[in-house]
Design a protein around this motif. Structure first.
Motif, PDB file in Angstrom:
ATOM      1  N   ASP A  92       0.848  -1.191   0.000  1.00 29.10           N
ATOM      2  CA  ASP A  92       0.000   0.000   0.000  1.00 29.10           C
ATOM      3  C   ASP A  92       0.880   1.236   0.000  1.00 29.10           C
ATOM      4  O   ASP A  92       1.924   1.268   0.675  1.00 29.10           O
ATOM      5  CB  ASP A  92      -0.900   0.019   1.241  1.00 29.10           C
ATOM      6  CG  ASP A  92      -1.971  -1.063   1.154  1.00 29.10           C
ATOM      7  OD1 ASP A  92      -2.229  -1.545   0.032  1.00 29.10           O
ATOM      8  OD2 ASP A  92      -2.522  -1.436   2.201  1.00 29.10           O
ATOM      9  N   CYS A  93       0.436   2.245  -0.729  1.00 31.67           N
ATOM     10  CA  CYS A  93       1.113   3.542  -0.669  1.00 31.67           C
ATOM     11  C   CYS A  93       0.577   4.250   0.574  1.00 31.67           C
ATOM     12  O   CYS A  93      -0.633   4.471   0.690  1.00 31.67           O
ATOM     13  CB  CYS A  93       0.820   4.336  -1.940  1.00 31.67           C
ATOM     14  SG  CYS A  93       1.386   6.039  -1.811  1.00 31.67           S
ATOM     15  N   LYS A  94       1.474   4.591   1.509  1.00 30.54           N
ATOM     16  CA  LYS A  94       1.012   5.207   2.759  1.00 30.54           C
ATOM     17  C   LYS A  94       0.527   6.641   2.526  1.00 30.54           C
ATOM     18  O   LYS A  94      -0.174   7.196   3.346  1.00 30.54           O
ATOM     19  CB  LYS A  94       2.164   5.226   3.778  1.00 30.54           C
ATOM     20  CG  LYS A  94       2.533   3.841   4.302  1.00 30.54           C
ATOM     21  CD  LYS A  94       3.495   3.989   5.468  1.00 30.54           C
ATOM     22  CE  LYS A  94       4.292   2.737   5.681  1.00 30.54           C
ATOM     23  NZ  LYS A  94       5.515   2.953   6.437  1.00 30.54           N
ATOM     24  N   GLU A  95       0.909   7.209   1.402  1.00 36.90           N
ATOM     25  CA  GLU A  95       0.514   8.603   1.129  1.00 36.90           C
ATOM     26  C   GLU A  95      -0.910   8.666   0.566  1.00 36.90           C
ATOM     27  O   GLU A  95      -1.756   9.340   1.114  1.00 36.90           O
ATOM     28  CB  GLU A  95       1.485   9.242   0.118  1.00 36.90           C
ATOM     29  CG  GLU A  95       2.934   9.256   0.562  1.00 36.90           C
ATOM     30  CD  GLU A  95       3.185  10.200   1.737  1.00 36.90           C
ATOM     31  OE1 GLU A  95       2.429  11.176   1.874  1.00 36.90           O
ATOM     32  OE2 GLU A  95       4.129   9.932   2.514  1.00 36.90           O
ATOM     33  N   CYS A  96      -1.141   7.946  -0.551  1.00 33.28           N
ATOM     34  CA  CYS A  96      -2.460   8.101  -1.198  1.00 33.28           C
ATOM     35  C   CYS A  96      -3.354   6.894  -0.945  1.00 33.28           C
ATOM     36  O   CYS A  96      -4.473   6.845  -1.439  1.00 33.28           O
ATOM     37  CB  CYS A  96      -2.313   8.350  -2.700  1.00 33.28           C
ATOM     38  SG  CYS A  96      -1.737   6.918  -3.636  1.00 33.28           S
ATOM     39  N   LYS A  97      -2.853   5.925  -0.170  1.00 35.24           N
ATOM     40  CA  LYS A  97      -3.628   4.741   0.251  1.00 35.24           C
ATOM     41  C   LYS A  97      -4.007   3.818  -0.917  1.00 35.24           C
ATOM     42  O   LYS A  97      -4.893   2.985  -0.783  1.00 35.24           O
ATOM     43  CB  LYS A  97      -4.933   5.123   0.996  1.00 35.24           C
ATOM     44  CG  LYS A  97      -4.777   6.169   2.074  1.00 35.24           C
ATOM     45  CD  LYS A  97      -4.040   5.596   3.277  1.00 35.24           C
ATOM     46  CE  LYS A  97      -3.873   6.642   4.372  1.00 35.24           C
ATOM     47  NZ  LYS A  97      -2.537   6.768   4.892  1.00 35.24           N
ATOM     48  N   ARG A  99      -3.525   0.700  -3.506  1.00 34.97           N
ATOM     49  CA  ARG A  99      -2.964  -0.641  -3.308  1.00 34.97           C
ATOM     50  C   ARG A  99      -2.366  -1.157  -4.608  1.00 34.97           C
ATOM     51  O   ARG A  99      -2.957  -0.980  -5.675  1.00 34.97           O
ATOM     52  CB  ARG A  99      -4.090  -1.562  -2.834  1.00 34.97           C
ATOM     53  CG  ARG A  99      -3.679  -2.970  -2.602  1.00 34.97           C
ATOM     54  CD  ARG A  99      -4.649  -3.687  -1.704  1.00 34.97           C
ATOM     55  NE  ARG A  99      -4.547  -3.205  -0.330  1.00 34.97           N
ATOM     56  CZ  ARG A  99      -5.353  -3.593   0.668  1.00 34.97           C
ATOM     57  NH1 ARG A  99      -6.319  -4.448   0.428  1.00 34.97           N
ATOM     58  NH2 ARG A  99      -5.192  -3.127   1.876  1.00 34.97           N
ATOM     59  N   CYS A 135       5.144   5.468  -6.264  1.00 34.38           N
ATOM     60  CA  CYS A 135       3.728   5.113  -6.451  1.00 34.38           C
ATOM     61  C   CYS A 135       3.247   5.655  -7.807  1.00 34.38           C
ATOM     62  O   CYS A 135       3.372   6.854  -8.072  1.00 34.38           O
ATOM     63  CB  CYS A 135       2.894   5.713  -5.323  1.00 34.38           C
ATOM     64  SG  CYS A 135       1.126   5.545  -5.616  1.00 34.38           S
ATOM     65  N   ASN A 142       6.619   5.929  -0.407  1.00 34.51           N
ATOM     66  CA  ASN A 142       6.354   5.653   1.004  1.00 34.51           C
ATOM     67  C   ASN A 142       5.479   4.400   1.098  1.00 34.51           C
ATOM     68  O   ASN A 142       4.257   4.478   1.241  1.00 34.51           O
ATOM     69  CB  ASN A 142       5.654   6.876   1.644  1.00 34.51           C
ATOM     70  CG  ASN A 142       5.618   6.747   3.153  1.00 34.51           C
ATOM     71  OD1 ASN A 142       6.167   5.813   3.734  1.00 34.51           O
ATOM     72  ND2 ASN A 142       4.956   7.702   3.808  1.00 34.51           N
ATOM     73  N   TRP A 143       6.134   3.243   0.998  1.00 33.54           N
ATOM     74  CA  TRP A 143       5.402   1.978   0.889  1.00 33.54           C
ATOM     75  C   TRP A 143       5.311   1.237   2.220  1.00 33.54           C
ATOM     76  O   TRP A 143       6.207   1.329   3.053  1.00 33.54           O
ATOM     77  CB  TRP A 143       6.107   1.038  -0.096  1.00 33.54           C
ATOM     78  CG  TRP A 143       6.160   1.495  -1.510  1.00 33.54           C
ATOM     79  CD1 TRP A 143       7.272   1.924  -2.192  1.00 33.54           C
ATOM     80  CD2 TRP A 143       5.077   1.563  -2.436  1.00 33.54           C
ATOM     81  NE1 TRP A 143       6.940   2.247  -3.486  1.00 33.54           N
ATOM     82  CE2 TRP A 143       5.598   2.038  -3.667  1.00 33.54           C
ATOM     83  CE3 TRP A 143       3.710   1.271  -2.350  1.00 33.54           C
ATOM     84  CZ2 TRP A 143       4.792   2.223  -4.788  1.00 33.54           C
ATOM     85  CZ3 TRP A 143       2.920   1.457  -3.479  1.00 33.54           C
ATOM     86  CH2 TRP A 143       3.456   1.927  -4.670  1.00 33.54           C
ATOM     87  N   THR A 144       4.246   0.469   2.387  1.00 39.89           N
ATOM     88  CA  THR A 144       4.210  -0.540   3.457  1.00 39.89           C
ATOM     89  C   THR A 144       5.090  -1.710   3.001  1.00 39.89           C
ATOM     90  O   THR A 144       5.478  -1.785   1.830  1.00 39.89           O
ATOM     91  CB  THR A 144       2.778  -1.100   3.651  1.00 39.89           C
ATOM     92  OG1 THR A 144       2.374  -1.713   2.431  1.00 39.89           O
ATOM     93  CG2 THR A 144       1.791  -0.009   4.064  1.00 39.89           C
TER      94      THR A 144
END
Ligand code: GAP
Length: 458
Positions: A92-97, A99, A135, A142-144
């Motif tokens: 998941d991209c922690k910035e724009c959520k 997947r 992303c 900024n990835w999980t």
């Protein structure tokens, strides 16, 4: 020339405008990556399924069809390995959520030069870090970590909450063929080697569906399992590779738009595996798969069900669990390939461009359109239409100039237009116009059925 004028945008627009494929639940704002086949599209898809069934079941010496339930005992998916390992590596991209699939990110970033199929999750994370893969939606980095995500849709059965049991919408049709192996063998008295085929819906909670009907969450598969003796498996694997290839050529696919791609990383049960890829508008991608699945599936079902899956050779009494060669192709994916293969924009002598779908006549929605030259010839045209409808799916159009009517049929790929004109009244002949060459010939009314039968056969 066909195909290369095609883009996904043009195909989607044509499909929507001509009743081939509409966005799913459109009046409610749609439902991500679901598509509804319209009046023309459902005919084409049915023809594709019919052509496949004819080739792989009816014309086969020793193959049989089944139509198994979509909902199967949950133990089936434990035996097949789907509950534990049918998953995609998601990030998941922690910035724009948004997947994403890690493997898809790597493939896109490396422009196909790196094959993520051979990488572990840790290796994929390392690649994404090292190459600063951003992303694709928001451009941030900024990835999980990678988490695995099972692709099966779950549902439950039972009347009360206490009695609810988790079950799944099948993610492939193949298991319906495996669990019925001995039912089919016993009732048909088939001897190994023989095949079981099925066409039906499958469901996958894909993380990154897209590219029109290429990857959807609900789709149809056409799967054929060939049960054979160990030792003969590689020979049949090669045979199914060439049968799958020939089927596509016979549907008018150009060989230069197809290629074999061996799997770099074999599934734990597979001895040999490859795809046939097609040069889709978005690039080379899997059209179908061919796998030598060994005796894995039947052995696992024997183990999990406690029921024997052993075949007994009626001649020498030998007992064995057969190996399986699987040939699997998505009906919707083949539809997308057929649409893009057929699409053409032809510049005519007068400079006009005509859109024409050059489908193999067997998969065209309508085999012919009956067109009265003028509206007062409608009774004669409808008489012919009624006769042809007993044999083929045909359509009728009396609105607009004859040129416009030809163009409308070209756009949906109708191979022949049959015009009733004043000569028809005089001498009982009609004009038959060929979609591809635009050549016209005159035929006796009595010869039209034989003509269409010959020209549209598969
Ligand atoms: N039983 C083997 C099996 O299911 P697969 O490669 O996962 O193998 C077989 O699927 C074929 O089904 C693919 O080659 C493709 O044509 C089609 N297919 C798979 N997933 C799909 C999806 N999400 N949407 C449309 N078609 C799909």
């Amino acid at each position: 020339m066909a195909t290369k004028a095609v883009t996904m945008e043009k195909l989607v627009a044509l499909c929507k405008a001509r009743g081939i494929i509409f966005p799913g639940s459109e009046i409610y704002g749609g439902m991500g990556n679901t598509w509804d086949y319209g009046p023309v599209g459902v005919e084409i898809k049915n023809n594709i399924k019919r052509a496949w069934w004819k080739r792989f079941v009816q014309e086969s010496d020793n193959s049989f069809g089944v139509d198994a339930a979509i909902l199967m005992n949950a133990r089936v998916w434990e035996a097949s390995g789907h509950t534990t390992s049918f998953s995609d590596p998601k990030m998941d991209c922690k910035e724009c959520k948004s997947r994403h699939r890690a493997d898809t990110l790597i493939e896109a970033h490396s422009k196909g030069k790196v094959n993520p199929d051979t990488m572990t999750n840790a290796e994929m994370e390392a690649y994404i870090q090292e190459h600063q893969v951003h992303c694709p939606i928001c451009g941030k980095f900024n990835w999980t970590n990678i988490r695995t995500f099972n692709l099966m849709f779950e549902t439950s059965r039972g009347v009360t909450d206490e009695s609810q049991n988790k079950i799944y919408l099948r993610p492939e049709t193949a298991q319906g063929e495996f669990v019925n192996f001995l039912n089919v063998q016993r009732t048909t008295r088939a001897k190994v080697p023989f095949g079981i085929a099925q066409i039906g819906k499958a469901f996958r909670n894909e993380i990154t569906p897209g590219n029109f009907i290429f990857r959807t969450i609900e789709f149809e598969q056409m799967e054929h399992q060939w049960f054979c003796k160990e030792g003969t498996d590689s020979e049949y694997y090669a045979e199914f590779k060439s049968k799958a290839w020939q089927f596509l050529l016979d549907l008018s696919f150009k060989p230069e738009h197809l290629r074999f791609k061996d799997h770099d990383k074999l599934a734990h049960y597979a001895k040999e595996a490859c795809d046939i890829q097609y040069d889709f508008p978005m690039g080379w991608s899997e059209l179908n798969g061919i796998h030598n699945r060994t005796d894995y599936d039947l052995s696992r079902h024997q183990e999990y069900s406690g029921k024997t899956m052993t075949y007994i050779d009626p001649v020498n009494g030998e007992r064995f669990i057969p190996y399986v060669i699987e040939y699997s192709i998505g009906a919707d994916r083949l539809m997308l390939a057929a649409l893009s293969e057929a699409y053409d924009e032809e510049t005519l002598e007068n400079g006009e461009v005509r859109n024409v779908m050059r489908f193999h006549p067997a998969i065209a929605a309508y085999k012919a359109a009956v067109l009265p030259l003028q509206k007062n010839l409608a009774p004669q045209a409808k008489e012919l239409l009624a006769k042809l409808k007993k044999h083929f799916n045909v359509t009728y159009d009396e609105a607009g100039s004859i040129g416009k009517r030809y163009r409308r049929q070209d756009e949906i790929g109708t191979p022949y237009c049959i015009t009733i004109d004043f000569d028809t009244l005089e001498n009982g002949t009609v004009t038959v116009r060929d979609r591809d060459s635009m050549d016209q010939v005159r035929l006796d009314l009595g010869g039209v059925i034989a003509f269409l039968t010959e020209k549209t056969a598969f």
